[in-house]
Design an enzyme around this catalytic site. Structure first.
Site, PDB file in Angstrom:
ATOM      1  N   LYS A 123       0.702  -1.309  -0.113  1.00  0.00           N
ATOM      2  CA  LYS A 123      -0.028   0.126  -0.057  1.00  0.00           C
ATOM      3  C   LYS A 123       0.899   1.167   0.053  1.00  0.00           C
ATOM      4  CE  LYS A 123      -2.951   0.766   3.487  1.00  0.00           C
ATOM      5  NZ  LYS A 123      -2.655   2.194   4.056  1.00  0.00           N
ATOM      6  N   SER A 124       1.971   1.233   0.874  1.00  0.00           N
ATOM      7  CA  SER A 124       2.739   2.546   0.979  1.00  0.00           C
ATOM      8  C   SER A 124       3.554   2.805  -0.447  1.00  0.00           C
ATOM      9  CB  SER A 124       3.666   2.153   1.876  1.00  0.00           C
ATOM     10  OG  SER A 124       3.068   2.113   3.302  1.00  0.00           O
ATOM     11  N   ARG A 134       3.004   5.963  -3.280  1.00  0.00           N
ATOM     12  CA  ARG A 134       4.138   6.617  -3.646  1.00  0.00           C
ATOM     13  C   ARG A 134       4.434   6.612  -5.090  1.00  0.00           C
ATOM     14  NH1 ARG A 134       4.309   5.447   1.781  1.00  0.00           N
ATOM     15  NH2 ARG A 134       5.455   6.801   3.088  1.00  0.00           N
ATOM     16  N   GLY A 184      -5.145   7.985   5.311  1.00  0.00           N
ATOM     17  CA  GLY A 184      -3.883   9.222   5.908  1.00  0.00           C
ATOM     18  C   GLY A 184      -2.642   9.208   5.154  1.00  0.00           C
ATOM     19  N   SER A 212       7.271   8.991  12.390  1.00  0.00           N
ATOM     20  CA  SER A 212       6.209   8.652  11.148  1.00  0.00           C
ATOM     21  C   SER A 212       6.868   8.896   9.723  1.00  0.00           C
ATOM     22  CB  SER A 212       5.112   9.556  11.587  1.00  0.00           C
ATOM     23  OG  SER A 212       4.467   9.886  10.382  1.00  0.00           O
ATOM     24  N   ASP A 259       1.678  -1.142  11.734  1.00  0.00           N
ATOM     25  CA  ASP A 259       0.409  -1.559  11.409  1.00  0.00           C
ATOM     26  C   ASP A 259       0.115  -3.265  11.863  1.00  0.00           C
ATOM     27  OD1 ASP A 259       0.102   0.745  10.137  1.00  0.00           O
ATOM     28  OD2 ASP A 259       1.009   0.286   8.363  1.00  0.00           O
ATOM     29  N   LYS A 315      -4.381   5.636  14.898  1.00  0.00           N
ATOM     30  CA  LYS A 315      -4.818   5.135  13.626  1.00  0.00           C
ATOM     31  C   LYS A 315      -6.311   5.116  12.738  1.00  0.00           C
ATOM     32  CE  LYS A 315      -0.331   4.112  12.896  1.00  0.00           C
ATOM     33  NZ  LYS A 315       0.389   4.916  11.838  1.00  0.00           N
ATOM     34  N   ARG A 369      -6.536   1.505  18.050  1.00  0.00           N
ATOM     35  CA  ARG A 369      -6.177   0.342  18.053  1.00  0.00           C
ATOM     36  C   ARG A 369      -5.917  -0.538  18.964  1.00  0.00           C
ATOM     37  NH1 ARG A 369      -3.250   0.237  11.833  1.00  0.00           N
ATOM     38  NH2 ARG A 369      -5.324   0.352  10.802  1.00  0.00           N
ATOM     39  N   ARG A 411      -7.395  -3.323   9.649  1.00  0.00           N
ATOM     40  CA  ARG A 411      -6.501  -4.248   9.925  1.00  0.00           C
ATOM     41  C   ARG A 411      -7.050  -4.785  11.281  1.00  0.00           C
ATOM     42  NH1 ARG A 411      -2.565  -3.560   6.596  1.00  0.00           N
ATOM     43  NH2 ARG A 411      -1.990  -1.655   5.999  1.00  0.00           N
TER      44      ARG A 411
HETATM   45  C1  S3P Z   1       2.463   4.717   6.494  1.00  0.00           C
HETATM   46  C2  S3P Z   1       3.110   5.058   7.459  1.00  0.00           C
HETATM   47  C3  S3P Z   1       2.534   4.777   8.835  1.00  0.00           C
HETATM   48  C4  S3P Z   1       1.535   3.408   8.581  1.00  0.00           C
HETATM   49  C5  S3P Z   1       0.635   3.791   7.352  1.00  0.00           C
HETATM   50  C6  S3P Z   1       1.296   3.807   5.973  1.00  0.00           C
HETATM   51  C7  S3P Z   1       3.088   5.396   4.977  1.00  0.00           C
HETATM   52  O1  S3P Z   1       1.890   5.702   9.253  1.00  0.00           O
HETATM   53  O2  S3P Z   1       0.981   3.208   9.816  1.00  0.00           O
HETATM   54  O3  S3P Z   1      -0.317   2.608   7.339  1.00  0.00           O
HETATM   55  O4  S3P Z   1       2.908   4.729   3.848  1.00  0.00           O
HETATM   56  O5  S3P Z   1       3.944   6.274   5.102  1.00  0.00           O
HETATM   57  P1  S3P Z   1       2.713   6.845  10.230  1.00  0.00           P
HETATM   58  O6  S3P Z   1       3.591   7.548   9.362  1.00  0.00           O
HETATM   59  O7  S3P Z   1       1.581   7.724  10.700  1.00  0.00           O
HETATM   60  O8  S3P Z   1       3.354   6.006  11.264  1.00  0.00           O
END
Ligand code: S3P
Length: 426
Positions: free
Chosen positions: A19-20, A24, A91, A164, A312, A339, A343, A385
């Site tokens: 996902k991350s 990007r 987020g 973060s 996560d 989150k 959680r 999750r």
């Molecule tokens: C993410 C960073 C994390 C993670 C989120 C995805 C990202 O959050 O919990 O699911 O893709 O950069 P934080 O940066 O708030 O810890």
């Protein structure tokens, strides 16, 4: 949705893209010159929200299902959106896009669902404002909707109070446009996908300890991106394979970037039988097949620098801990409270309802493993999750487990229940 216990988990599973990294790839592809081709893109709701936002800013994105082509227009090629940028539940989209929007020559509004409107955005508003950004939380509560009026930015050094990747990435993305050097220091290293991928797109990045810096970028060059399988999604099958009797699963092509793979370290510390095959560690993101076998687990303490590397995965680690001998203590994980749901509260409430011995703390939870779990009704709080963690817990619970809002897995793993069923033996 209703779940029953099973005998074992066996077979092979190819989990969807990270996902991350998928987010990007779309963002950087939109800001690059030329066409970026993305393979194994995660077709989950969050990443589709990112595509939607960039389409709204004039970027053409072709999504065939197996390949996504992003026709980037360069660093200065975005156009003013004609409506609110809808980030849905994401987020990552919200925070990273805010960094980009802070530097655009137009005004935009970012908003999403009920959950996103409760998540703290002051953590990015503050550093981006130090760079010269003009961001207003429309309800004055530090949350979405955000109104962002692009400005000329200047580079800063930011000592982030939290580890973060979303905060770090928002600042670095604004830094692409800012005058001079932009750097971020974190208390611990968070996932480094932004750094790795920006380098692939041609942006020089300097890393020293927990500090990352970059300077004003000229242009990004389009790339071909192979997205690895998401270790956060693999985590449900890792845990399921370890705690379900007579199980052996091969999870193919999983991203094992050390800034994400804390769960593997924890599993090993708990006594897990996990091996890696087909390890590929060339440039970019390392991947491997994971072979997971039923194991006798014991409790561990999880705290400090490992927390951002498995943040996560804590809900599913909590489930695993219920089946381990002895006590598992999770601390320094207060980020869990902000989150997609709180959680800590949601895991404690639902695992207790299934019969587990678990208590919540200010920054984590304490679980004493070994008590049998029984089915009950689980409120997922529409947190993907949470839903997936309890689907795994249900495999070993006596009776029926009903998960409310189970369809929220669509955020990160639309075919999760299909894949779980495929591996399940009754
Ligand atoms: C993410 C960073 C994390 C993670 C989120 C995805 C990202 O959050 O919990 O699911 O893709 O950069 P934080 O940066 O708030 O810890």
């Amino acid at each position: 949705m209703e779940f029953q216990s099973i005998q074992s988990l066996n077979g092979e599973v190819q989990i969807p893209g990270d996902k991350s990294i998928s987010h990007r790839a779309v963002m950087f592809g939109s800001l690059a010159l030329g066409t970026t081709e993305i393979h194994n893109f995660l077709q989950g709701a969050d990443c589709l929200s990112t595509i939607g936002c960039f389409k709204e800013m004039g970027i053409e994105v072709e999504n065939t299902g197996s390949v996504v082509r992003v026709h980037g227009k360069g660093l200065h090629g975005l156009s003013a959106p004609t409506s609110t940028l809808d980030v849905g539940n994401s987020g990552t989209t919200t925070r990273l896009i805010s960094g980009i929007l802070s530097a655009q020559p137009f005004e935009s509004v970012v908003n999403g669902d009920e959950s996103i409107q409760k998540r703290p955005m002051d953590r990015i508003i503050h550093p981006l404002s130090m760079m010269g950004a003009s961001i207003t939380s429309k309800h004055n509560n530090g949350c979405c909707p955000l109104s962002i009026k692009g400005q000329p930015l200047k580079g800063i050094h930011y000592d982030s109070p939290v580890a973060s990747a979303q905060v770090k990435s928002a600042i670095l993305l604004a830094g692409l446009y800012a005058e001079g050097t932009t750097s971020v220091t974190e208390p611990y290293v968070s996932r480094n996908h932004t750094e790795l991928m920006l380098e692939e797109f041609g942006v020089p990045i300097t890393v020293s300890g927990t500090t990352v810096s970059l300077s004003t970028a000229t242009e990004l060059q389009s790339q071909k991106i192979m997205v690895p399988g998401d270790i956060s999604s693999a985590a449900y099958f890792i845990a399921g394979g370890l705690i379900t009797p007579n199980s052996c699963i091969r999870i193919k092509n999983v991203g094992i970037n050390p800034t994400r793979a804390g769960i593997l370290d924890v599993c090993v510390a708990m006594g897990a039988d996990i091996t890696m095959e087909n390890v590929k560690t060339g440039t970019g993101e390392p991947v491997a097949d994971l072979i997971v076998k039923t194991s006798s687990l014991h409790g561990v303490v999880i705290s400090g620098e490992i927390i951002p590397r498995l943040i996560d995965e804590i809900p599913i680690i909590a489930v695993m801990a219920c089946f381990a001998n002895g006590e598992t203590i999770i601390k320094d994980a207060q980020e869990l409270k902000i989150k997609e749901s709180n959680r800590i509260d949601v895991m404690v409430k639902n695992l207790s309802a299934m019969g587990a011995d678990i208590v919540g703390t200010e920054d984590g939870m304490i679980i004493r493993g070994g008590l049998p779990l029984h089915g009950t009704t689980i409120d997922s709080k529409l947190d993907h999750r949470i839903a997936m963690s309890f689907a795994i817990a249900s495999l070993l619970a006596e009776g029926t487990t009903t998960i409310e809002g189970a369809e929220c897995v669509n955020i990160s793993y639309p075919n999760f229940y299909r894949d779980l069923k495929k591996l399940s033996q009754r």
